[in-house]
Design a protein around this motif. Structure first.
Motif, short mmCIF file in Angstrom:
data_model
loop_
_atom_site.label_atom_id
_atom_site.label_comp_id
_atom_site.label_asym_id
_atom_site.label_seq_id
_atom_site.Cartn_x
_atom_site.Cartn_y
_atom_site.Cartn_z
N UNK A 1 0.90 -1.21 -0.02
CA UNK A 1 0.07 -0.02 0.05
C UNK A 1 0.86 1.38 -0.06
N UNK A 2 1.93 1.31 1.03
CA UNK A 2 2.51 2.67 1.14
C UNK A 2 3.55 2.50 -0.35
N UNK A 3 3.91 1.38 -0.68
CA UNK A 3 4.93 1.44 -1.98
C UNK A 3 4.19 2.07 -3.26
N UNK A 4 2.99 1.87 -3.30
CA UNK A 4 2.20 2.46 -4.21
C UNK A 4 1.70 4.05 -4.10
N UNK A 5 1.92 4.36 -2.93
CA UNK A 5 1.82 5.90 -2.55
C UNK A 5 2.79 6.72 -2.35
N UNK A 6 4.01 6.09 -2.32
CA UNK A 6 5.37 6.74 -2.08
C UNK A 6 5.72 7.63 -3.18
N UNK A 7 5.70 7.05 -4.45
CA UNK A 7 6.28 7.66 -5.55
C UNK A 7 5.62 9.09 -5.66
N UNK A 8 4.43 9.21 -5.61
CA UNK A 8 3.36 10.58 -5.70
C UNK A 8 3.86 11.41 -4.44
N UNK A 9 3.75 10.85 -3.24
CA UNK A 9 4.30 11.83 -2.23
C UNK A 9 5.59 12.20 -2.06
N UNK A 10 6.44 11.59 -2.57
CA UNK A 10 7.92 11.93 -2.70
C UNK A 10 7.72 13.32 -3.74
N UNK A 11 7.13 12.96 -4.84
CA UNK A 11 7.12 14.20 -6.01
C UNK A 11 6.56 15.21 -5.47
N UNK A 12 5.38 15.31 -4.72
CA UNK A 12 4.54 16.17 -4.67
C UNK A 12 5.31 16.98 -3.23
N UNK A 13 5.78 16.64 -2.60
CA UNK A 13 6.42 17.15 -1.38
C UNK A 13 7.59 18.16 -1.75
N UNK A 14 8.43 17.26 -2.94
CA UNK A 14 9.41 18.06 -3.52
C UNK A 14 8.95 19.40 -4.07
N UNK A 15 7.88 19.18 -4.83
CA UNK A 15 7.28 20.33 -5.48
C UNK A 15 6.98 21.50 -4.60
N UNK A 16 6.21 21.01 -3.40
CA UNK A 16 5.91 22.09 -2.44
C UNK A 16 6.93 22.81 -1.85
N UNK A 17 8.01 22.17 -1.74
CA UNK A 17 9.34 22.75 -1.21
C UNK A 17 9.75 23.79 -2.26
N UNK A 18 9.73 23.56 -3.43
CA UNK A 18 10.28 24.39 -4.72
C UNK A 18 9.46 25.59 -4.91
N UNK A 19 8.28 25.36 -4.89
CA UNK A 19 7.35 26.22 -5.17
C UNK A 19 6.78 27.32 -3.94
N UNK A 20 7.42 26.96 -2.89
CA UNK A 20 7.04 27.81 -1.67
C UNK A 20 7.21 29.37 -1.91
N UNK A 21 6.42 30.17 -1.52
CA UNK A 21 6.45 31.61 -1.75
C UNK A 21 7.18 32.30 -0.79
N UNK A 22 6.97 31.91 0.64
CA UNK A 22 7.70 32.32 1.55
C UNK A 22 8.47 31.44 2.44
N UNK A 23 9.15 32.05 3.45
CA UNK A 23 10.26 31.41 4.23
C UNK A 23 9.21 30.26 5.10
N UNK A 24 8.25 30.89 5.42
CA UNK A 24 7.53 29.98 6.25
C UNK A 24 6.83 28.91 5.59
N UNK A 25 6.12 29.08 4.50
CA UNK A 25 5.67 28.15 3.80
C UNK A 25 6.77 26.91 3.30
#
Length: 418
Positions: A141-165
């Motif tokens: 189950x988590x093996x099927x979820x991890x690729x998307x979670x890894x990609x999406x959290x990477x994108x969230x870090x790169x696209x954050x607008x503020x230091x707090x975000x």
């Protein structure tokens, strides 16, 4: 290779005793330490390594492999014309391992897609943790979820607008790495485990989130300790630094921080037990239990599983690592597994109980307990090296019923063909 370089365990011909010495040295382990883990005098280890004693029988070989954390039996005994190697402490590679590995190595080009909202990522991680604790096939189950979670959290870090975000996104990325570390543990890619651990630790510290830092330290300490005696000091230092951050103002800290302190103290106790430091090991257990007793009776930390229900399980593990057979069996007999809400944690507790019974020469009880572990979470049992070693050893038992039970378990764990 330089003529001054030591031989590798695959260079032929190398005697069994030489292989033991090579692996022991690579683990940073003395003869006294190895002898203690095996229940022998150091002179016994010396006789094995120098060849003045012949190769022991399979059960003793398996105990040596367990003590030295040797993955493959043929790494220890050499090519004896046997079937392909048996993985002892690393399970078979999961079908989803390649996809998770690719996700960890990939970075989407800028502008490829938009990161999901923090609320979506939080909900996705919460759902993944529920699956991790509730599904018997949790690796699938988590093996099927991890690729998307890894990609999406990477994108969230790169696209954050503020230091707090960005700090908030880094905490989510660290949590995704923690989930990944659970998935890659005990699989045939140790370097990937370290890569995930280091990436999660880095993201946690950048986030400046105390909980993220503590969870990353908790997992990092396990990775260091499982690497052998040469890294016990590093495991202790990781825990010390995390406790230095989290313990001040502990009385006013929220429950999840208190539980994390308890989990870290329990890890320190296990490392002390690995060193055979009986007083320190039980002292840390008592300090962890003090935290557990502060928490509500049904409290369960969503990542570490810490709470009152697991303190009995920690007690079994401490006694087992101290190689105290009678105490381990007593702890196992009174530690309740049914109250542990997490399937994989419940199964791991059963495996530790089985180790306790096996250490106390109660082989049939050990095998029965491993059956219970497999029923709770097949994915946990299949990938656990201690379970695999006990089962393999008992397949050669002289007692027919034990041999049949062990053989059935060996088929369930993928060690023997059906």
């Amino acid at each position: 290779m330089s003529i001054d370089a030591p031989p590798g365990p695959h260079d032929n011909p190398i005697a069994f005793g030489q292989r033991v010495q090579i692996h022991r040295t690579r683990r940073g382990m003395t003869r006294e330490q190895l002898a203690g883990l095996l229940g022998h005098h150091p002179s016994w280890v010396k006789k094995i390594e120098t060849g003045s004693m012949r190769m022991p029988r399979l059960p003793e070989i398996l105990r040596i492999a367990q003590a030295l954390r040797i993955r493959r039996l043929d790494d220890l005994v050499g090519d004896m014309g046997a079937e392909p190697h048996t993985d002892l402490f690393l399970g078979p590679g999961h079908d989803r391992l390649a996809a998770v590995r690719t996700a960890l190595a990939s970075y989407a080009p800028p502008g490829t897609c938009e990161a999901p909202s923090p609320e979506f990522l939080r909900a996705a991680l919460d759902s993944a943790w529920r699956a991790r604790h509730g599904a018997p096939d949790h690796r699938e189950v988590i093996g099927s979820l991890l690729p998307g979670l890894i990609r999406d959290t990477q994108l969230a870090v790169r696209q954050a607008d503020t230091a707090a975000e960005r700090r908030a996104a880094l905490a989510l990325q660290a949590e995704a790495c923690c989930l990944a570390q659970f998935f890659v543990a005990y699989q045939p890619d140790p370097s990937l485990l370290w890569r995930v651990s280091e990436r999660g630790t880095a993201a946690a510290h950048e986030s400046e989130d105390p909980h993220a830092i503590g969870v990353a330290a908790w997992l990092s300490a396990q990775a260091h300790r499982d690497s052998g005696p040469g890294r016990y000091d590093e495991a202790d230092e990781v825990v010390r630094q995390a406790l230095h951050l989290l313990e001040p103002n502990l009385d006013r800290a929220p429950q999840h921080i208190q539980a994390l302190v308890g989990a870290l103290r329990a890890e320190a106790g296990l490392t002390a037990a690995k060193r055979r430091e009986t007083g320190a090991a039980w002292g840390w257990w008592e300090r962890a239990d003090q935290i557990a007793q502060r928490l509500p009776a049904d409290y369960f930390h969503p990542i570490t599983s810490f709470g009152r229900a697991v303190m009995g399980a920690h007690g079994v593990s401490v006694a087992v690592e101290l190689h105290s057979g009678g105490e381990a069996a007593r702890q196992a007999a009174r530690a309740e597994a049914a109250t542990i809400p997490s399937r994989p944690r419940r199964a791991r507790h059963r495996i530790e109980q089985a180790r306790a019974y096996h250490l106390d020469s109660q082989a049939e009880a050990a095998l029965t307990t491993l059956q219970q572990a497999h029923a709770a979470a097949p994915d946990t049992t299949r990938y656990n090296g201690f379970a695999r070693v006990i089962v393999l050893e008992e397949t050669t038992s002289r007692a027919p019923e034990r041999r049949r039970l062990a053989s059935r378990l060996a088929v369930d764990l993928g060690l023997l063909a059906a």
